[in-house]
Design a protein around this motif. Structure first.
Motif: not given
Length: 156
Positions: A123-143
């Motif tokens: 699961a480590v690659p997915g955890m890294i991907f999630t940590a990196i991508c969560a905030m940009p996706l928050v910003k996208l959904l906020e828009r």
């Protein structure tokens, strides 16, 4: 009701897409960072309802089994708890998904009686991907879905 239906569809469809990894068996579902972003932007109540509905759809379609649903439910509860305890800041959003994945994988290892280490390493690659991508996706959904204050300001 429409929001929850759209969020359910987003979680369901993003869970169907798997991002390949360098090592076989460590591919990653796109739904984890999207789930974290949904919880942050839309709130835990809508997030958990949409997640449960998504799991039910997966069970009905045969794309998920009871183990998948159990792991997803643990992930959802842990993500909600981390965000509730840590607040809405960059670091909490970044670690909510990896903590949720870790606890979900540990619970899966207890259920199926397999080594937790192997499940966590996969699961480590997915955890890294999630940590990196969560905030940009928050910003996208906020828009797409501005805060209540911003929505009411546009009406006036």
């Amino acid at each position: 009701m429409t929001e929850i239906a759209l969020l359910t569809g987003l979680i369901t469809l993003s869970g169907a897409f798997k991002i390949p990894s360098l090592f076989p068996g460590t591919e990653f579902q796109l739904s984890a960072p999207i789930a974290v972003a949904i919880c942050v932007v839309f709130g835990f109540k809508k997030y958990i309802i949409a997640g449960v509905l998504s799991s039910l759809i997966g069970l009905m379609l045969g794309t998920q089994n009871v183990f998948n649903v159990a792991v997803a439910f643990v992930f959802r509860l842990v993500v909600g708890a981390v965000l509730a305890l840590g607040g809405r800041n960059f670091w909490t959003i970044a670690i909510a998904g990896p903590i949720g994945t870790t606890i979900a994988r540990l619970s899966l290892s207890l259920i199926i009686g397999k080594a937790a280490t192997a499940l966590l390493i996969a699961a480590v690659p997915g955890m890294i991907f999630t940590a990196i991508c969560a905030m940009p996706l928050v910003k996208l959904l906020e828009r797409v879905y501005p805060s209540k204050e911003k929505r009411t300001a546009h009406v006036i």
